[in-house]
Design an enzyme around this catalytic site. Sequence first.
Site, PDB file in Angstrom:
ATOM      1  CE  LYS A  35      -0.885  -8.647  13.186  1.00 34.72           C
ATOM      2  NZ  LYS A  35      -0.213  -9.701  12.286  1.00 34.72           N
ATOM      3  CE1 TYR A 255      -2.094  16.069 -10.650  1.00 34.37           C
ATOM      4  CE2 TYR A 255      -2.789  15.018  -8.856  1.00 34.37           C
ATOM      5  CZ  TYR A 255      -2.072  15.952  -9.471  1.00 34.37           C
ATOM      6  OH  TYR A 255      -1.315  17.171  -8.629  1.00 34.37           O
TER       7      TYR A 255
END
Length: 372
Positions: A35, A255
């Site tokens: 899956k 950042y």
Amino acid sequence: MGRPAIATINLDALRNNYRIVQQLSGNGQVMAVVKADAYGHGATACATALADIASGFAVAFIEEALELRAAGIKQPILLLEGFFDPSELEMIDQYRLDTVIHHQYQIDALAAHPCKHPVRLWLKMDSGMGRVGFAPENYRKAWEQLNNLSFVKDIVLMSHFACADEPDSEHARQQLTTFNTYTHGLPGERSFCNSAGLVALKEAQGEWNRPGLLLYGVSPFSQAHGIQQKIKPVMELSSAIISIKAIPAGSSVGYGSQWIARRPTRIGVVAIGYADGYPRHAINGTPVFINGYRVPLVGRVSMDMLTVDLTDLPDVQIGDRAILWGDNLPINEVAQGAGTIPYQLLCNLNRVPVQYHGILIPEQLNFDQVEI
């Protein structure tokens, strides 16, 4: 050649891991869980590579199953979430799919829309997961309703562990006791074990076992476990150094300026970031493997880039490969550094090109040959 980020999938390692899982399963059959695009590895390619040795495949929903059938996969395919609407029953019948039954509305739909071909159903008990499945006290009645349907070939008795990945989990053992108690005397094959259950709870092994993470060479346990030495990572995620610069002590990187150099530092920039699926919240010090050595991630992960400290590796040059996870760097370590689990990292991987080694091509599918 373009951007150097790439996910390399070793299908020989996948086959190796399947055989190890087969050994762990004893006399039980292995339903390979593919899956979520085989946990980011490519469901079609992985199922194709296992087509000659796998007992069957498990997917989440019918669209994933149809993709495998279209690729020529003729082994049993199980819908782990079952069907969501009676309209899906025609395709379940046409494409010879197994389906989980976890709620009364599904039984009612089957009774109202008989299948033309014999079908194998997997009746799910909620033995303590608290998600889907019949309550233990209602399980036998559900079994009887399904058993009365003339087109039902087999009913597999199944449940799912909540805590099998926690060593010595009392909850897992209580689940197994509950399951055994309320299925006592019911005929049919049984299925309980996921990857962790196969390793940690051998007494839970049934005629069908449903491993996922183990197949892809990842330990299902958060702590170090010997199983990691036996399986092989199927995916290597890598990119390359695209910039190197020297910064003085006291300079910040990334950042938010959250990382400050404590010494003159050689910073390397790797062309991969959170838009590709590498976790933005990976902490400083999360390892990256370059030229045979581990170097620490420094600064906040950006959308398309991340930065590493190359000070102790003066020979690293622009263009050198950086491995984010793979043979020499278990994905579990990266997951721990990001405060998440390997499942999420693998399933979130996107935008990175994939290359495969060892793909097997099955013969053209004839639905008269589909196994049920």
